[in-house]
Motif scaffolding. Structure first.
Motif: not given
Length: 86
Positions: A22-24, A51-55, A60-68
């Protein structure tokens, strides 16, 4: 304490509660804002857009969890209540 000092203190308090990952993320956002003030239009910064496109793809792929937005508000409210108890 002036409003800027109070704001700095609040930011520092929240940063202390974050894990390394999270700090990163916070660092990358802070750097983007800082560089925006000196370099002009942030959307012309190829490294930032890449970087924004990568994230976005990771989310979108589910590799990382986003927060609503509701999850962000819930986490924030919980953190604020914990701070108030201190």
């Amino acid at each position: 304490m002036d409003s800027v000092g109070l704001l700095d203190k609040k930011i520092a308090n929240y940063v202390e509660q974050l894990n390394t990952k999270q700090k990163k993320v916070v660092l990358s956002v802070a750097k983007a804002f800082a560089e925006e003030g000196t370099d002009g239009d942030i959307w012309e910064d190829k490294a930032f857009v890449k970087e924004l496109d990568k994230r976005t793809k990771e989310l979108e792929s589910g590799k990382v969890k986003g927060y609503s937005w509701d999850e962000v508000k819930k986490i924030t409210r919980k953190s604020l209540s914990e701070i108030k108890r201190k």
